[in-house]
Design an enzyme around this catalytic site. Structure first.
Site, PDB file in Angstrom:
ATOM      1  N   PRO A  90     -10.234  -2.654  -4.195  1.00  0.00           N
ATOM      2  CA  PRO A  90     -11.422  -3.785  -4.141  1.00  0.00           C
ATOM      3  C   PRO A  90     -12.942  -3.078  -4.427  1.00  0.00           C
ATOM      4  O   PRO A  90     -13.622  -3.733  -4.799  1.00  0.00           O
ATOM      5  CB  PRO A  90     -11.448  -4.140  -2.847  1.00  0.00           C
ATOM      6  CG  PRO A  90     -10.194  -3.765  -2.053  1.00  0.00           C
ATOM      7  CD  PRO A  90      -9.402  -2.734  -2.973  1.00  0.00           C
TER       8      PRO A  90
ATOM      9  N   GLY B 101      -4.897   2.458  -0.715  1.00  0.00           N
ATOM     10  CA  GLY B 101      -4.594   1.824  -1.833  1.00  0.00           C
ATOM     11  C   GLY B 101      -5.095   0.457  -1.899  1.00  0.00           C
ATOM     12  O   GLY B 101      -5.870   0.001  -2.603  1.00  0.00           O
ATOM     13  N   ASP B 102      -5.113  -0.255  -0.857  1.00  0.00           N
ATOM     14  CA  ASP B 102      -5.435  -1.549  -0.430  1.00  0.00           C
ATOM     15  C   ASP B 102      -6.964  -1.655  -0.589  1.00  0.00           C
ATOM     16  O   ASP B 102      -7.574  -2.466  -0.795  1.00  0.00           O
ATOM     17  CB  ASP B 102      -4.692  -2.199   0.674  1.00  0.00           C
ATOM     18  CG  ASP B 102      -3.378  -3.021   0.503  1.00  0.00           C
ATOM     19  OD1 ASP B 102      -3.464  -3.444  -0.686  1.00  0.00           O
ATOM     20  OD2 ASP B 102      -2.751  -2.702   1.405  1.00  0.00           O
ATOM     21  N   LEU B 103      -7.678  -0.417   0.114  1.00  0.00           N
ATOM     22  CA  LEU B 103      -9.060  -0.589   0.164  1.00  0.00           C
ATOM     23  C   LEU B 103      -9.948  -0.036  -1.063  1.00  0.00           C
ATOM     24  O   LEU B 103     -10.964  -0.199  -1.190  1.00  0.00           O
ATOM     25  CB  LEU B 103      -9.406   0.201   1.623  1.00  0.00           C
ATOM     26  CG  LEU B 103      -8.903  -0.270   2.579  1.00  0.00           C
ATOM     27  CD1 LEU B 103      -9.107   0.669   3.901  1.00  0.00           C
ATOM     28  CD2 LEU B 103      -9.640  -1.736   3.081  1.00  0.00           C
TER      29      LEU B 103
ATOM     30  N   ASP C 288       0.961  -1.124   0.076  1.00  0.00           N
ATOM     31  CA  ASP C 288       0.097   0.100   0.025  1.00  0.00           C
ATOM     32  C   ASP C 288       0.834   1.186   0.126  1.00  0.00           C
ATOM     33  O   ASP C 288       0.444   2.226  -0.683  1.00  0.00           O
ATOM     34  CB  ASP C 288      -0.774   0.144   1.063  1.00  0.00           C
ATOM     35  CG  ASP C 288      -1.761   1.384   1.431  1.00  0.00           C
ATOM     36  OD1 ASP C 288      -2.641   1.399   0.567  1.00  0.00           O
ATOM     37  OD2 ASP C 288      -1.290   2.410   2.090  1.00  0.00           O
TER      38      ASP C 288
END
Length: 412
Positions: free
Chosen positions: A186, A181-183, A153
């Site tokens: 998705p 970024g990770d969230l 991230d």
């Protein structure tokens, strides 16, 4: 429940860590049957070994009992079925084929090239099930990129430009506190997956949905015209205050901080009235937006001096009485316990599947409320391989001897 939007849909979940599992968590919350495939040789999803852990004795930084579970997995694994399958074993191909043949969606977040080496890339899977929606979440796109490497991230935040949108002018980069970024990727992956499912219903053909973390986050950075600000001499990084929207920003109170958003003439007049400064309402220094922007530092200093003498609650009461958008700045512990988000099940309590609420923990719920559907993440996170028998025997029709043979050879 049959009244859930994705009820009757089956998702094969080949994801690990955060970005992929969050996408499949949302799909599970929308009613899909999510079959989480984990490698028995590696202990399953890497999130199973993220501290802290929750168990019969509450929270701890390390495991003290065999059934202690990582809080990360407790949160991201809810509503999913866990099966074990070693995709590196040649015998797994038959099992994988049987899983995919009856599925509607496959979600993976391997590094580029891994699915090809395993023989489970989109081209291979399409031969098994042409209607399948195959969703890939990666750092830089399914094909990777020059020097793409591993997509953590912080790497994505650094490359996207978002680290240089917060903080003081000329100051050091600021990492966003959430793994944004990770969230974010998705969310786009779920939008793409559901859209592709709708198209597959119409055309009978599935497709590859390819979402990159870098593209998702950079696209949001591009929603704000930072290059235009720079071209006309406006600071791209302004710290706690936003001069081009004055009065606007984060202000210190006597007992904390408040957020103030008053960019319009009506809101700005309300701020001055709340301060008891009616004499400034028609002052030519602050009457129009352009005038306020020109004297933003002066205006923000005036409001800041007033705020520092009062507690947050009183400031908010005075501002809202004048119709000005303002709120107290909360810490996460306080925010996730707001009765409003709890009543709407946007945030829900997090419990251990066996021992219940041994600690006061909160978890993301489904932040979408439907008038004709019941959605949610009520099912607990599974233990590694907990649903092998249910999936392999009941769903795929394997007999006890086949399952025992696969387990003995560590295929499952």
């Amino acid at each position: 429940m049959t009244d859930q939007p994705l009820a009757g849909r089956t998702v094969i979940d080949l994801t690990t860590a955060l970005a992929g599992p969050y996408a499949t968590l949302l799909l599970a919350g929308l009613g899909a049957t999510v079959i989480k495939v984990e490698n028995p040789a590696t202990g399953g999803d890497t999130s199973r070994n993220n501290a802290p852990y929750l168990g019969r004795d509450g929270l701890a930084l390390g495991r003290t009992h065999d059934d202690d579970m990582s809080v990360s997995m407790l949160l991201r694994g809810r509503g999913k079925l866990s099966v074990t399958l070693n995709l590196k074993d040649p015998r797994s191909k038959i099992v994988f084929t049987d899983l995919v043949r009856g599925a509607d969606v496959l979600v993976e977040n391997y590094s580029p090239g891994v699915t090809g080496r395993l023989g489970i890339d989109y081209a291979a899977v399409r031969e098994i099930n042409p209607r399948l929606v195959y969703t890939s979440i990666s750092g830089f796109g399914a094909q990777g990129g020059p020097g793409s490497g591993k997509a953590m991230d912080s790497i994505i935040q650094a490359l996207s430009g978002v680290m240089m949108t917060a903080g003081e002018p000329g100051g050091d980069p600021v990492r966003f506190g959430l793994p944004v970024g990770d969230l974010l990727a998705p969310l786009y992956a779920v939008v793409g997956t559901v859209s592709a499912l709708l198209q597959a219903e119409r055309t009978g053909a599935g497709q590859h949905v390819d979402v990159s973390m870098l593209g998702a986050l950079t696209s949001l950075v591009a929603c704000e015209p930072f290059d235009a600000y720079d071209a006309v001499g406006l600071e791209q990084r302004t710290g706690a205050m936003v001069p081009r929207l004055a009065p606007f920003g984060i202000l210190e109170a006597s007992d904390g901080h408040i957020a103030l958003c008053a960019p319009t003439d009506a809101f700005a007049r309300g701020v001055l009235r709340a301060m008891g400064r009616d004499d400034l309402v028609d002052d030519d220094r602050y009457r129009t937006r352009d005038q306020r922007v020109e004297r933003a530092d002066e205006l923000h200093a005036l409001i800041g001096d007033w705020c520092r003498t009062l507690p947050r609650g009183e400031i908010i009461d005075r501002l809202t009485a004048e119709g000005v958008p303002a709120a107290e700045v909360r810490d996460p512990h306080e925010a996730v316990r707001d009765p409003l988000v709890r009543d709407r099940r946007e945030v829900v309590p997090l419990t251990h599947p066996r021992h219940g609420a041994t600690a006061d923990l909160s978890a993301t719920g489904m932040p979408i409320v439907f008038s004709g559907s019941d959605v949610g993440l009520d099912g607990p996170a599974p233990a590694l391989g907990e649903h092998n028998d249910r999936v392999y025997r009941e769903l795929l029709g394997y007999d006890a001897a086949e399952i025992a043979d696969l387990a003995a050879d560590s295929v499952i």
